[in-house]
Design a protein around this motif. Sequence first.
Motif, PDB file in Angstrom:
ATOM      1  N   ALA A   1       0.822  -1.208   0.000  1.00  0.00           N
ATOM      2  CA  ALA A   1       0.000   0.000   0.000  1.00  0.00           C
ATOM      3  C   ALA A   1       0.859   1.263   0.000  1.00  0.00           C
ATOM      4  CB  ALA A   1      -0.928  -0.005   1.208  1.00  0.00           C
TER       5      ALA A   1
ATOM      6  N   ARG B   1      -6.033   5.596 -10.492  1.00  0.00           N
ATOM      7  CA  ARG B   1      -5.877   5.179  -9.101  1.00  0.00           C
ATOM      8  C   ARG B   1      -7.139   4.484  -8.600  1.00  0.00           C
ATOM      9  NH1 ARG B   1      -3.169   8.048  -4.357  1.00  0.00           N
ATOM     10  NH2 ARG B   1      -3.974   6.872  -2.609  1.00  0.00           N
TER      11      ARG B   1
ATOM     12  N   GLU C   1      -7.425   0.670  -7.229  1.00  0.00           N
ATOM     13  CA  GLU C   1      -7.950   0.347  -5.897  1.00  0.00           C
ATOM     14  C   GLU C   1      -9.074  -0.664  -5.980  1.00  0.00           C
ATOM     15  OE1 GLU C   1      -8.990   4.131  -4.266  1.00  0.00           O
ATOM     16  OE2 GLU C   1      -6.931   4.577  -3.672  1.00  0.00           O
TER      17      GLU C   1
ATOM     18  N   ALA D   1      -6.181  -5.256  -0.791  1.00  0.00           N
ATOM     19  CA  ALA D   1      -6.354  -4.001  -0.043  1.00  0.00           C
ATOM     20  C   ALA D   1      -7.094  -4.249   1.254  1.00  0.00           C
ATOM     21  CB  ALA D   1      -7.138  -3.005  -0.888  1.00  0.00           C
TER      22      ALA D   1
END
Length: 151
Positions: A94, A138, A142, A151
Amino acid sequence: TTMREAGFRLSSARDEALTKGYSFGDEAIWNVPVTMYWDALDRSLVAPDEGGFDPYSAEADAGEPVRRPLWAGHLSVYLRGEGTVEKRGYFFVAKAEEMLWRAAKRRALAVAAAAEHLVNVPAGWLRSRAANAAERSRAMLERAALALGLA
């Protein structure tokens, strides 16, 4: 039944008792006195005599009776899950991802700023397009990381 199928359960008198007796950390911060004005709530959504839906009666009819908390005549509270989830670790992926995206965004903005001087476009237009593209990329990454469980 839809809420139950989705993994939710109706709050009970047991849940109410647990929350009253549970410590939420530093009592100087979290022990805030609260006065609830129950009469200020519109109970017509949960009162059958006013045309509302009584989820506790529905649970009893489905064979899963739930002991009513004090607020049951005023509102319905559904819960999902129990307890807390805690993650520990260094989260290298991350952090590396965040650093890469910041560097990519800086690079894209620098290229856009340089290109604006070479071509005749409104000031800031290319920079805003580059920033928007970086944010969309982005968000897409994600969502992919969540789908893959990273995640």
